[in-house]
Design a protein around this motif. Structure first.
Motif, short mmCIF file in Angstrom:
data_model
loop_
_atom_site.label_atom_id
_atom_site.label_comp_id
_atom_site.label_asym_id
_atom_site.label_seq_id
_atom_site.Cartn_x
_atom_site.Cartn_y
_atom_site.Cartn_z
N UNK A 166 13.24 26.74 37.58
CA UNK A 166 14.65 27.12 37.68
C UNK A 166 15.51 25.91 37.99
N UNK A 167 16.68 25.87 37.38
CA UNK A 167 17.65 24.83 37.71
C UNK A 167 18.57 25.37 38.81
N UNK A 168 19.48 24.51 39.25
CA UNK A 168 20.46 24.96 40.24
C UNK A 168 21.66 25.61 39.57
N UNK A 169 21.68 25.61 38.25
CA UNK A 169 22.77 26.24 37.53
C UNK A 169 22.64 27.75 37.54
N UNK A 170 23.76 28.42 37.36
CA UNK A 170 23.72 29.89 37.35
C UNK A 170 24.85 30.42 36.49
N UNK A 171 24.66 31.63 35.98
CA UNK A 171 25.68 32.33 35.22
C UNK A 171 25.90 33.69 35.87
N UNK A 172 27.15 33.98 36.17
CA UNK A 172 27.51 35.27 36.75
C UNK A 172 28.27 36.06 35.69
N UNK A 173 27.73 37.19 35.30
CA UNK A 173 28.38 38.06 34.32
C UNK A 173 29.28 39.03 35.09
N UNK A 174 30.57 38.90 34.86
CA UNK A 174 31.57 39.57 35.69
C UNK A 174 32.24 40.71 34.92
N UNK A 175 32.17 41.90 35.45
CA UNK A 175 32.89 43.02 34.87
C UNK A 175 34.35 42.95 35.26
N UNK A 176 35.24 42.78 34.27
CA UNK A 176 36.66 42.62 34.54
C UNK A 176 37.40 43.94 34.63
N UNK A 177 36.70 45.04 34.38
CA UNK A 177 37.38 46.32 34.41
C UNK A 177 38.16 46.57 33.13
N UNK A 178 38.98 47.61 33.10
CA UNK A 178 39.65 48.02 31.87
C UNK A 178 40.84 47.17 31.47
N UNK A 179 41.37 46.36 32.38
CA UNK A 179 42.52 45.54 32.02
C UNK A 179 43.30 45.03 33.21
N UNK A 180 43.81 45.91 34.02
CA UNK A 180 44.63 45.49 35.16
C UNK A 180 43.83 44.60 36.10
N UNK A 181 44.41 43.45 36.45
CA UNK A 181 43.69 42.48 37.27
C UNK A 181 43.38 43.00 38.66
N UNK A 182 44.19 43.92 39.16
CA UNK A 182 43.92 44.44 40.50
C UNK A 182 42.83 45.51 40.51
N UNK A 183 42.20 45.76 39.34
CA UNK A 183 41.03 46.63 39.30
C UNK A 183 39.73 45.83 39.32
#
Length: 268
Positions: free
Chosen positions: A1-18
């Motif tokens: 394993x490297x020290x690198x990482x990928x985080x897959x982020x669920x952004x929700x339906x659209x509104x940033x405050x969700x």
């Protein structure tokens, strides 16, 4: 394993405050933020660091994104890969996880609010009404770019008569309407057609199932549109056991008189 990482982020339906707190933190900590301008609202980028590299993947195939994962592995970078809605649904997630594993990258998945939940909230409906619908089918219309596995046709799911959320199907609304009717939904089954739910240009309309194709075409909806269908979208007057005084669980005793009524079938 490297020290690198990928985080897959669920952004929700659209509104940033969700975005969830975890999602906002993942974006804020990333050295590279990859997002698709065609699917994700730009306001989510307000959480990114000023020195973060921002990559719009709207025009990139997988081969255009992989070099950033390779750099993350080589340089120990953290990448936030932002997905619309929840990454677990139609997000091309698994193929990316497989490539990250090949590169020795650590991965994390941050769930997001799916558009079907956002639409239900927008129209003020519960999708699982007691004695009406206790299941929600999440699916898409077959015959598009990605073949459907055998037995997963819309008409087959429609035979259950419960709540359905149809993704990636508005462009073929006539076929969608026909398959839902063929599966057994009555013509007057309520539908909700939602375009870009929670975005500034959100449009949500209601109609009967036999009006679905006409309604969708009249509003020129074919992309970024979700369809909800099922009797729960209008049903009322039923009551669950959960908050009934006759129901008991580890934190609450049942009222004896109410328990008799509940066991007798009234109020169930």
């Amino acid at each position: 394993m490297t020290s690198g990482r990928v985080v897959f982020v669920g952004a929700g339906p659209g509104a940033a405050d969700l975005l969830t707190f975890r999602a906002a933190r993942a974006i804020a900590e990333a050295d590279v933020v990859i997002w698709a301008a065609s699917l994700v609202h730009e306001d989510v980028l307000t959480h990114a660091r000023a020195d973060a590299e921002i990559v719009d993947s709207a025009a990139l195939p997988m081969e255009g994104v992989l070099p950033y994962y390779e750099r993350a592995a080589a340089e120990g970078l953290t990448v936030a890969r932002i997905h619309s809605g929840d990454p677990a649904l139609w997000g091309a997630l698994q193929e990316q996880l497989d490539r990250c594993a090949d590169l020795g990258l650590a991965t994390e998945i941050v769930p997001g609010v799916s558009s079907f939940s956002a639409v239900a909230a927008a129209v003020g409906r519960e999708l699982t009404i007691p004695e009406v619908a206790q299941s929600v089918v999440l699916t898409r219309l077959g015959g598009g770019k990605t073949p459907m596995p055998p037995g997963e046709e819309v008409r087959e799911f429609a035979r259950h008569g419960t709540t359905m959320a149809l993704f990636l199907s508005a462009a073929r609304s006539r076929q969608l309407q026909e398959e839902l009717l063929e599966g057994g939904y009555p013509p007057d089954t309520p539908c909700v057609v939602a375009y870009q739910c929670t975005w500034p240009d959100e449009l949500i309309v209601r109609c009967r199932l036999d009006e679905l194709a006409e309604t969708t075409r009249a509003h020129r909806l074919w992309k970024h549109t979700l369809v909800l269908v099922g009797p729960a979208l209008e049903a009322g007057g039923t009551r669950s056991h959960l908050y009934h005084p006759g129901h008991f669980h580890g934190h609450r005793r049942a009222d004896p008189a109410a328990r008799k009524v509940l066991r007798g079938g009234a109020g169930g």
